[in-house]
Design a protein around this motif. Structure first.
Motif, PDB file in Angstrom:
ATOM      1  N   TYR A  15       0.823  -1.250  -0.169  1.00  0.00           N
ATOM      2  CA  TYR A  15       0.089  -0.186   0.035  1.00  0.00           C
ATOM      3  C   TYR A  15       0.991   1.165  -0.083  1.00  0.00           C
ATOM      4  O   TYR A  15       0.656   2.194  -0.607  1.00  0.00           O
ATOM      5  N   LEU A  19       0.716   3.911  -3.009  1.00  0.00           N
ATOM      6  CA  LEU A  19       0.120   4.990  -2.660  1.00  0.00           C
ATOM      7  C   LEU A  19       1.132   6.333  -2.336  1.00  0.00           C
ATOM      8  O   LEU A  19       0.736   7.642  -2.820  1.00  0.00           O
ATOM      9  N   VAL A  90      -7.982   7.474  -0.226  1.00  0.00           N
ATOM     10  CA  VAL A  90      -7.884   6.366  -1.065  1.00  0.00           C
ATOM     11  C   VAL A  90      -9.250   6.220  -1.805  1.00  0.00           C
ATOM     12  O   VAL A  90      -9.446   5.732  -2.983  1.00  0.00           O
ATOM     13  N   LEU A  94     -10.401   6.064  -5.650  1.00  0.00           N
ATOM     14  CA  LEU A  94     -11.208   4.611  -5.889  1.00  0.00           C
ATOM     15  C   LEU A  94     -12.364   5.199  -6.850  1.00  0.00           C
ATOM     16  O   LEU A  94     -12.676   4.664  -8.058  1.00  0.00           O
ATOM     17  N   ARG A 137      -6.449  -0.764  -3.615  1.00  0.00           N
ATOM     18  CA  ARG A 137      -7.325   0.358  -2.721  1.00  0.00           C
ATOM     19  C   ARG A 137      -8.337  -0.448  -2.112  1.00  0.00           C
ATOM     20  O   ARG A 137      -8.650  -0.013  -1.009  1.00  0.00           O
TER      21      ARG A 137
END
Length: 155
Positions: A15, A19, A90, A94, A137
């Motif tokens: 992650y 990210l 996030v 998304l 995500r």
């Protein structure tokens, strides 16, 4: 209050890599394409789309959005010590990706290229570069792999 490093260490490497590093670079690259190479940007979505200089303002505004995504991921997430902030950003990405994916398939249906058997390499890259991060995500938002603090999950 814990340090950012202690907070970040509770978020799995996959992650964090996505990210904090991969996606901000991809978003910034998208902004460069929109501003300086809009024809190439369009071609990644369809070989049939035509660039018109009169519409450059739209590409510039899209580039600004990509820079905002890059900033939020590369900077805001690095300083945020609250999982709710991470999840909110996030979730927003998304939602954006869902519309982005729909837009890509919409043009593919109109072009007659929605069938994966006729996809160009650009199509595979475009779709997979959305679906893989979207999957990560979704897993992040579901809490998969996020370490718990005490008896309840990090908040």
């Amino acid at each position: 209050m814990s340090s950012p490093d202690a907070f970040l260490s509770r978020i799995p490497l996959a992650y964090r890599a996505l990210l904090l590093y991969v996606e901000p670079l991809m978003a910034f690259n998208g902004s460069i394409l929109c501003i300086f190479f809009p024809r190439l940007f369009l071609h990644t979505f369809s070989p049939y789309l035509s660039y018109h200089a009169d519409n450059q303002i739209i590409f510039n505004q899209l580039a600004a959005t990509y820079v905002l995504f890059a900033f939020n991921q590369a900077v805001v997430l690095r300083v945020a010590r609250d999982l709710r902030v991470w999840k909110t950003i996030v979730m927003g990405i998304l939602l954006c990706d869902t519309i982005h994916l729909w837009a890509g398939f919409d043009v593919m249906y109109k072009d007659g290229t929605a069938n994966p058997l006729v996809w160009r390499s650009e199509d595979w890259v475009a779709v997979l570069s959305l679906l893989v991060p979207m999957s990560l995500r979704g897993a992040f938002l579901a809490g998969v792999g996020v370490q718990e603090v005490g008896r309840k999950k990090m908040q």
